[in-house]
Design an enzyme around this catalytic site. Sequence first.
Site, PDB file in Angstrom:
ATOM      1  N   LYS A   1      -9.439  -2.370  -3.080  1.00 52.94           N
ATOM      2  CA  LYS A   1     -10.086  -2.974  -4.152  1.00 52.94           C
ATOM      3  C   LYS A   1      -8.481  -2.239  -5.032  1.00 52.94           C
ATOM      4  O   LYS A   1      -7.614  -2.219  -4.809  1.00 52.94           O
ATOM      5  CB  LYS A   1     -10.053  -1.174  -4.148  1.00 52.94           C
ATOM      6  CG  LYS A   1     -10.619  -0.266  -5.619  1.00 52.94           C
ATOM      7  CD  LYS A   1     -11.957  -0.159  -5.152  1.00 52.94           C
ATOM      8  CE  LYS A   1     -13.032   0.196  -7.091  1.00 52.94           C
ATOM      9  NZ  LYS A   1     -12.888  -1.190  -7.333  1.00 52.94           N
TER      10      LYS A   1
ATOM     11  N   GLY B   1      -2.379   2.170  -2.226  1.00 46.20           N
ATOM     12  CA  GLY B   1      -1.970   1.309  -1.169  1.00 46.20           C
ATOM     13  C   GLY B   1      -2.170   0.100  -1.499  1.00 46.20           C
ATOM     14  O   GLY B   1      -0.697  -1.602  -1.746  1.00 46.20           O
ATOM     15  N   CYS B   2      -2.625  -0.925  -2.457  1.00 48.89           N
ATOM     16  CA  CYS B   2      -3.042  -1.975  -2.852  1.00 48.89           C
ATOM     17  C   CYS B   2      -2.315  -2.215  -3.588  1.00 48.89           C
ATOM     18  O   CYS B   2      -2.183  -3.276  -3.989  1.00 48.89           O
ATOM     19  CB  CYS B   2      -4.595  -2.345  -3.160  1.00 48.89           C
ATOM     20  SG  CYS B   2      -5.848  -1.948  -2.344  1.00 48.89           S
ATOM     21  N   THR B   3      -1.868  -1.386  -4.621  1.00 46.12           N
ATOM     22  CA  THR B   3      -1.005  -1.535  -5.737  1.00 46.12           C
ATOM     23  C   THR B   3       0.906  -1.961  -5.305  1.00 46.12           C
ATOM     24  O   THR B   3       1.269  -2.787  -5.920  1.00 46.12           O
ATOM     25  CB  THR B   3      -0.995  -0.271  -6.606  1.00 46.12           C
ATOM     26  OG1 THR B   3      -1.864  -0.546  -7.470  1.00 46.12           O
ATOM     27  CG2 THR B   3      -0.324  -0.555  -7.997  1.00 46.12           C
TER      28      THR B   3
ATOM     29  N   ALA C   1       0.504  -5.639  -3.575  1.00 48.47           N
ATOM     30  CA  ALA C   1       0.611  -6.358  -4.316  1.00 48.47           C
ATOM     31  C   ALA C   1       1.249  -6.770  -5.033  1.00 48.47           C
ATOM     32  O   ALA C   1       2.372  -7.489  -5.443  1.00 48.47           O
ATOM     33  CB  ALA C   1      -0.507  -6.102  -5.601  1.00 48.47           C
TER      34      ALA C   1
END
Length: 167
Positions: free
Chosen positions: A49, A54-56, A59
Amino acid sequence: MAVQTDCGVVMLQAGQSAPGFDLPDADMEIISLAGFKNRKNVVLYFYPKDDTPGCTMEAIEFSDKQDEFAKLDTVVFGVSMDDCLSHGSFRDKHGILLQLLADVDGEVCNSYGVLQEKEHDGRKRTCIQRSTFIIDKGGILKLALYGVGSRGHAAEVLSLLKKMRCK
């Protein structure tokens, strides 16, 4: 050859052809895997998401290493089931340089075997298992990594790519 798990999920294996895709990025430009055949290696990482911790982090780490991937003749794409507008917001908020692809209906996620069902607060929902694929210039999967962590993953993928020396 793909391997089917007990849950019926098909997990891809190194050596097989990578499933093709045509997905819009944050600017609604269509990105096609076929467009990189015989031109670039592709790192395709799937994440749950936009704008979650974690995704930030993942990325930003991939984005920070974009030049190093380019030196290896490799492009990196992030894929989630968020839409183009969400991707644009996420990219702009965090200064993410790589292209984020929107697989809103989950078809590409399904073809790469990254969807899993989770139960949260008594409700079942389908979500993305963080996974990464290295695809060579011939469109062949060189590596399929399922269930990866976010911290340090970009450096790990870069190191693996250097060891593989995808041509």
